[in-house]
Each structure stands twice: as C-alpha cells, then as structure tokens.
Write an enzyme that holds these catalytic residues in place. Structure first.
Site: not given
Length: 406
Positions: A16, A95, A182, A243, A285, A383
């Site tokens: 990943n 992924r 996701h 973002r 964070d 994942e």
C-alpha cells in the site's frame, strides 16, 4: 501457475504505497487470511526513514532505521528476503487509488494496464506516482505476478444521480464523473460489520466515515455504495489534513486571475496547503490540533470546521438513505480520536445517533448505548487484508482456468 505448491501454504505480499510511506503485510491463505507480518516504511524521502515490522505472535513492532543513503525499497526487499522468506511469496498485490474510467475490479498486471495507470495518474497526482514507481521497481527486481486492486471498485455501481456531475454532459463521455475512493477500506468495514452483526444488519442504512489525513464518507444500503463524498479525484469532499475538499469554483478563478497562480500551483495550494493545515496555519495532525485548541483559536476553528462539515454530511446522507441504522468510524482520526467522534455526533440525536461517553473514551467497538436506535461503531480498517483476499481469489481462478485448459 503454482505447480505442486500446497495451496494452504501460499503466501502473498500486499503493498500500500503512499507519497511518504509504504505499508505492507504478508498473508498465508485462510478465511480470513492468516497474517504473518505487517509493517511500514515511513518518512520516505525525508531524514529518519524507518522500517517497522510486527511479526506473527509479536505484540509490538520492531523498528529499524534505514541508513541515510540506502534505497528504502531495496532495504525492505532485503529485510523480507533475510527474515520472512521472500522466496515463498507467490504473488504481490497493490492498492492503486484509481484506474480511471477503464479499470475498477482487481486485475493481473500487464504492460497494457501499466500504461493505462501512467495515463490516468492525473486522477490522483499525489498518490499514483508512488504506486506506479513501486510496481515498476518490483517488475525489475522480482519475477513474480502482480495484482492491482483499485480504490474505486466499491463505488463502481453508484446510482446515476450520485455518479453524474452537473457539468456539460459531453465531459461525462470523457470519464469525468464521481468515482469515489477509500473503497478497499469501505469494503473491509462492510465485511467486518457483516461478519459481526449478520447480513440483515449489513443490508441496512449505513454511513461509513473513513477519517484520516484523507477523509471521506460513504452512504450504503443493501450492501452497495449509494453516494460518497470524494468525487472525480480524492481531493474533493469534506476538508482533510491538507486538502480543501469541495470549494466554490469561483475561488479557482480568483486564484488564477487575481493571484496569478498556474494550474499546478492551484493544485498544490488546494491539495497540499489547505484543509486542517490551511485553517490552523500550524499543522495537519489532529492530535496536535486538539492539544493546541485550548490556547490557539486557529487550531480550535480548524477542528470545529472539520467536525461541522462531517456532521452536515451525515445529515445529508441520512436524508439520501431515508434514515440511518448504523454509523461506523474508521481511519486514523476516526479510530483514535474519541473527542472528534463525540463532537461529530453531538446534535445528531434527532437521527437517533447517541454516544455512550464511557464507551467512546475507552475506545470500545460499539460506542452507542446498547438500546440506542442507531448503532455507532469504531472499527480499525485493514486495506491490506482486502488486497490479500483479492489475490487468493485470483490465484484460485487462475489455477482453475489452467485445469480447464488441461
């Protein structure tokens, strides 16, 4: 494909890749797959790169510094070969955030697929280059089949009203529509909930919240994705670490016309300097922001905006689903920040969403009262195990196809 190898001993490597880290896990075939080891290369391209690995039976990962001038991927492969029998691996799975309009279901890597990944890298320019570079590196270094799993697969059958974007229809013909991301995380959460609560509950009205550096929500009913916040790219939707999420298109025009920014500069600003970082002007964070919020108004406002936008989205998705039966939090923030979960759910009592504060603070899997109308849960996503499952399924299908040809 695997010759006389015992199927029950098959081992696969799930990778990943991110812009500054590579997570990995090794699995042996089983239901669920048996995890042999899990780890990550962190701080890629920065001082202090480390390799952390937790092997089967260990409670804590061991952390090894990567020498300053070493090739991190080469260091990882060398460690795997020396410590975890890299030669026993029968396939590698990745992924990949997006396969563009042509690819969504897991596929064997081929030259044509790799070329398409390069062609569609603009769908996720902050994610795709690292994944492509890792695939190319492994092609050069290892003679192993590779499988690509796409983060868009979970949303591949979105209803038309959720998939289409309100722009001239000719652009939809070019593949510009809502893809959603996701997906591997959401597929895992749904499978986990189905195994725990049963198929009837998993077929209900569910809102999934994957909250981390990248954050999104998905509305699910009948086990299918009905809507999701991320759209054409993973930069859309709710505010995230760096973002912006959805913004007024007029802001882009303003940045170009009044600030003189080029398209790449606009992207860097909205994808790398906005969200929690842009609002707080200090950090992306969440743990740091919560600590700063008591004395820094900007940090407090960043947290407030984040929670407000997610709370709004839950209300909107409850309307789209005709109600809500289950809310599931996951991702780095969703799993580890009880204060954020409580603030998001505050004021949603009219939907039947309530939090048991003792359970929430303790980090239990169910954080709503047992008698609550809406079950609110916290699941640690995985994942990598979804990549492993896809690999084992495809290996079995490949073996069956070979048997039919014989």
């Amino acid at each position: 494909m695997q010759g006389a190898r015992d199927m029950t001993e098959e081992t696969v490597l799930a990778l990943n890749a991110g812009s500054s880290s590579i997570k990995f896990a090794l699995f042996r075939r089983g239901d669920p797959p048996c995890e042999l080891a899990r780890g990550a290369l962190r701080r890629l391209g920065q001082p202090g790169t480390t390799l952390s690995v937790r092997r089967e039976g260990e409670n804590r990962p061991g952390v090894t510094p990567v020498p300053p001038h070493a090739d991190p991927v080469g260091f990882l492969l060398g460690w795997l070969r020396a410590n975890l029998a890299l030669d026993d691996i029968v396939a590698i799975g990745h992924r990949v955030v997006s396969g563009g309009p042509e690819h969504s279901v897991p596929e064997w890597l081929s030259p044509a697929l790799l070329e398409d990944l390069r062609r569609y890298a603009f769908f996720a320019p902050d994610h795709m280059p690292a994944a492509i570079a890792l695939i190319e590196r492994l092609l050069a270094d290892l003679n192993l089949p590779q499988i690509v799993c796409f983060d868009t697969a979970f949303h591949a059958a979105l209803p038309t009203e959720a998939r289409l974007l309100p722009i001239p229809r000719r652009f939809a013909a070019q593949g510009i529509h809502r893809y959603g991301y996701h997906g591997l995380s959401y597929a895992y959460l749904m499978d986990r909930f189905r195994r725990q609560a049963g198929p009837e509950a998993a077929g209900g009205r569910i809102i999934l919240a994957h909250l981390g550096s990248g954050s999104s929500l998905a509305a699910v009913s009948g086990g299918r994705s009905r809507d999701t916040t991320m759209s054409f790219t993973p930069n859309s939707g709710i505010p995230m670490g760096t973002r912006s999420g959805d913004i007024d298109p007029g802001i882009v025009e303003y940045l170009v016309a009044r600030e003189g920014l080029a398209a790449t500069e606009v992207h860097r600003l909205l994808a790398g300097q906005s969200g929690l970082l842009g609002l707080s002007e200090t950090t992306a964070d969440m743990a740091d922001l919560l600590a700063l919020a008591k004395k820094d108004e900007r940090a407090a406002e960043a947290v407030a905006v984040y929670c407000y936008e997610i709370r709004k989205c839950i209300g909107a998705y409850a309307a789209a689903l005709g109600g809500i039966d289950t809310l599931i939090f996951s991702g780095g923030i969703g799993e580890n920040a009880p204060e954020i979960r409580a603030r998001i759910c505050s004021g949603l009592g009219f939907l039947g969403i309530e939090i048991d504060h003792r359970r929430n603070t303790a980090g239990e899997e169910r954080i709503s009262p047992e008698a609550g109308r809406v079950g609110v849960h916290v699941f640690r996503t995985d994942e990598e195990v979804m990549i492993a499952r896809a690999m084992f399924d495809m290996l079995q299908e490949s073996r069956a196809a070979e048997g039919r040809r014989e």
